[in-house]
Design a protein around this motif. Sequence first.
Motif, PDB file in Angstrom:
ATOM      1  N   LEU A  48     -14.583   7.785   2.226  1.00  0.00           N
ATOM      2  CA  LEU A  48     -13.443   7.760   2.973  1.00  0.00           C
ATOM      3  C   LEU A  48     -13.441   7.482   4.531  1.00  0.00           C
ATOM      4  CD1 LEU A  48     -11.844  11.172   1.817  1.00  0.00           C
ATOM      5  CD2 LEU A  48     -11.398   8.916   0.823  1.00  0.00           C
ATOM      6  N   ASP A  49     -14.616   7.628   4.964  1.00  0.00           N
ATOM      7  CA  ASP A  49     -14.890   6.718   6.125  1.00  0.00           C
ATOM      8  C   ASP A  49     -14.792   5.412   6.156  1.00  0.00           C
ATOM      9  OD1 ASP A  49     -15.541   9.174   7.322  1.00  0.00           O
ATOM     10  OD2 ASP A  49     -17.639   9.101   7.164  1.00  0.00           O
ATOM     11  N   LEU A  50     -15.047   4.686   4.850  1.00  0.00           N
ATOM     12  CA  LEU A  50     -15.012   3.253   4.986  1.00  0.00           C
ATOM     13  C   LEU A  50     -13.440   2.891   4.552  1.00  0.00           C
ATOM     14  CD1 LEU A  50     -17.689   2.609   2.293  1.00  0.00           C
ATOM     15  CD2 LEU A  50     -17.760   1.690   4.613  1.00  0.00           C
ATOM     16  N   ALA A  51     -12.838   3.872   4.151  1.00  0.00           N
ATOM     17  CA  ALA A  51     -11.404   3.649   3.755  1.00  0.00           C
ATOM     18  C   ALA A  51     -10.361   3.774   4.872  1.00  0.00           C
ATOM     19  CB  ALA A  51     -10.560   4.512   2.649  1.00  0.00           C
ATOM     20  N   SER A  52     -10.888   4.567   6.027  1.00  0.00           N
ATOM     21  CA  SER A  52     -10.014   4.993   6.938  1.00  0.00           C
ATOM     22  C   SER A  52      -9.226   3.765   7.810  1.00  0.00           C
ATOM     23  CB  SER A  52     -10.854   5.894   7.947  1.00  0.00           C
ATOM     24  OG  SER A  52     -11.628   5.148   8.491  1.00  0.00           O
ATOM     25  N   ASP A  53      -9.922   2.726   7.867  1.00  0.00           N
ATOM     26  CA  ASP A  53      -9.605   1.289   8.502  1.00  0.00           C
ATOM     27  C   ASP A  53      -9.739   0.268   7.886  1.00  0.00           C
ATOM     28  OD1 ASP A  53     -12.247   1.397   8.960  1.00  0.00           O
ATOM     29  OD2 ASP A  53     -12.081   0.706  11.004  1.00  0.00           O
ATOM     30  N   LEU A  64     -12.994  -1.007  -2.795  1.00  0.00           N
ATOM     31  CA  LEU A  64     -13.573   0.577  -3.027  1.00  0.00           C
ATOM     32  C   LEU A  64     -12.758   1.103  -4.209  1.00  0.00           C
ATOM     33  CD1 LEU A  64     -13.005   1.618   0.650  1.00  0.00           C
ATOM     34  CD2 LEU A  64     -15.014   1.518  -0.683  1.00  0.00           C
ATOM     35  N   LEU A  65     -11.519   0.628  -4.610  1.00  0.00           N
ATOM     36  CA  LEU A  65     -11.030   1.140  -5.816  1.00  0.00           C
ATOM     37  C   LEU A  65     -11.631   0.701  -7.141  1.00  0.00           C
ATOM     38  CD1 LEU A  65      -7.155   0.789  -4.661  1.00  0.00           C
ATOM     39  CD2 LEU A  65      -8.387   2.870  -5.330  1.00  0.00           C
ATOM     40  N   LEU A  87      -3.961   2.776   0.740  1.00  0.00           N
ATOM     41  CA  LEU A  87      -3.539   1.754  -0.317  1.00  0.00           C
ATOM     42  C   LEU A  87      -2.236   1.462   0.154  1.00  0.00           C
ATOM     43  CD1 LEU A  87      -3.616   0.036  -2.604  1.00  0.00           C
ATOM     44  CD2 LEU A  87      -3.065   1.933  -4.138  1.00  0.00           C
ATOM     45  N   HIS A  88      -1.418   2.484   0.297  1.00  0.00           N
ATOM     46  CA  HIS A  88       0.008   2.400   0.796  1.00  0.00           C
ATOM     47  C   HIS A  88       0.151   1.536   1.763  1.00  0.00           C
ATOM     48  CE1 HIS A  88       2.471   4.673  -2.082  1.00  0.00           C
ATOM     49  NE2 HIS A  88       1.317   5.485  -2.321  1.00  0.00           N
ATOM     50  N   GLN A 111      -1.845   8.909 -12.820  1.00  0.00           N
ATOM     51  CA  GLN A 111      -0.393   8.877 -13.054  1.00  0.00           C
ATOM     52  C   GLN A 111       0.237   8.968 -11.503  1.00  0.00           C
ATOM     53  OE1 GLN A 111       0.791   8.639 -16.213  1.00  0.00           O
ATOM     54  NE2 GLN A 111      -1.210   8.261 -16.827  1.00  0.00           N
ATOM     55  N   ASP A 112       0.678   8.017 -11.212  1.00  0.00           N
ATOM     56  CA  ASP A 112       1.719   7.984  -9.951  1.00  0.00           C
ATOM     57  C   ASP A 112       2.811   6.903 -10.066  1.00  0.00           C
ATOM     58  OD1 ASP A 112       3.027   7.527  -7.368  1.00  0.00           O
ATOM     59  OD2 ASP A 112       0.939   7.978  -6.398  1.00  0.00           O
ATOM     60  N   HIS A 113       3.942   7.453 -10.884  1.00  0.00           N
ATOM     61  CA  HIS A 113       5.067   6.248 -11.258  1.00  0.00           C
ATOM     62  C   HIS A 113       5.432   5.585  -9.962  1.00  0.00           C
ATOM     63  CE1 HIS A 113       4.806   7.545 -15.162  1.00  0.00           C
ATOM     64  NE2 HIS A 113       4.908   8.936 -14.860  1.00  0.00           N
ATOM     65  N   GLU A 114       5.653   6.257  -8.936  1.00  0.00           N
ATOM     66  CA  GLU A 114       6.107   5.328  -7.645  1.00  0.00           C
ATOM     67  C   GLU A 114       5.131   4.543  -7.055  1.00  0.00           C
ATOM     68  OE1 GLU A 114       6.849   6.441  -3.044  1.00  0.00           O
ATOM     69  OE2 GLU A 114       6.498   8.061  -4.301  1.00  0.00           O
ATOM     70  N   LEU A 115       3.961   4.825  -7.186  1.00  0.00           N
ATOM     71  CA  LEU A 115       2.814   3.742  -6.865  1.00  0.00           C
ATOM     72  C   LEU A 115       2.885   2.468  -7.861  1.00  0.00           C
ATOM     73  CD1 LEU A 115       0.330   2.949  -4.872  1.00  0.00           C
ATOM     74  CD2 LEU A 115      -1.016   4.212  -6.491  1.00  0.00           C
ATOM     75  N   VAL A 116       3.024   2.832  -8.887  1.00  0.00           N
ATOM     76  CA  VAL A 116       3.046   1.669  -9.772  1.00  0.00           C
ATOM     77  C   VAL A 116       4.163   0.790  -9.697  1.00  0.00           C
ATOM     78  CG1 VAL A 116       3.538   1.120 -12.333  1.00  0.00           C
ATOM     79  CG2 VAL A 116       1.485   2.758 -11.840  1.00  0.00           C
ATOM     80  N   GLU A 117       5.688   1.506  -9.307  1.00  0.00           N
ATOM     81  CA  GLU A 117       6.692   0.777  -8.968  1.00  0.00           C
ATOM     82  C   GLU A 117       6.530  -0.034  -7.713  1.00  0.00           C
ATOM     83  OE1 GLU A 117      11.165   1.879  -7.803  1.00  0.00           O
ATOM     84  OE2 GLU A 117      10.205   3.023  -9.311  1.00  0.00           O
ATOM     85  N   LEU A 118       5.886   0.303  -6.893  1.00  0.00           N
ATOM     86  CA  LEU A 118       5.536  -0.264  -5.575  1.00  0.00           C
ATOM     87  C   LEU A 118       4.912  -1.303  -5.827  1.00  0.00           C
ATOM     88  CD1 LEU A 118       5.087   2.816  -3.082  1.00  0.00           C
ATOM     89  CD2 LEU A 118       7.019   0.961  -2.967  1.00  0.00           C
ATOM     90  N   LEU A 119       3.593  -1.256  -6.584  1.00  0.00           N
ATOM     91  CA  LEU A 119       2.663  -2.449  -6.791  1.00  0.00           C
ATOM     92  C   LEU A 119       3.346  -3.441  -7.782  1.00  0.00           C
ATOM     93  CD1 LEU A 119      -0.353  -0.253  -7.968  1.00  0.00           C
ATOM     94  CD2 LEU A 119      -0.387  -1.946  -5.926  1.00  0.00           C
ATOM     95  N   THR A 120       4.426  -3.112  -8.749  1.00  0.00           N
ATOM     96  CA  THR A 120       4.876  -4.072  -9.583  1.00  0.00           C
ATOM     97  C   THR A 120       5.875  -4.925  -8.526  1.00  0.00           C
ATOM     98  OG1 THR A 120       4.912  -2.562 -11.350  1.00  0.00           O
ATOM     99  CG2 THR A 120       6.591  -4.272 -11.437  1.00  0.00           C
TER     100      THR A 120
END
Length: 85
Positions: A2-7, A16-17, A38-39, A62-71
């Motif tokens: 998470l330290d790597l992800a912060s910025d 990372l993903l 990611l957002h 399972q995150d339908h909102e995230l999948v929609e945003l990625l699409t």
Amino acid sequence: LLDLASDASPRRVVRLLRHGAALQLQPAAWLEGMLPQLHQQLPNLREGLPTVLEALHALRWQDHELVELLTEQGLIVTEDLDDDS
């Protein structure tokens, strides 16, 4: 992690993903901390979109909102590529 992800840059978020999924790390331990980044980087993601989707699928996230945003981002990138042609 998470330290790597912060910025993290968009490329680092994708890496990372991808590596977290490849190492089969428990999503509860790290993914929820990665999601805000990611957002935040979503408008900047271009080449890494398939990798992000693949990692989330491998993690069974399972995150339908995230999948929609990625699409949506994928459609924007595709339109940009068509305009450049």
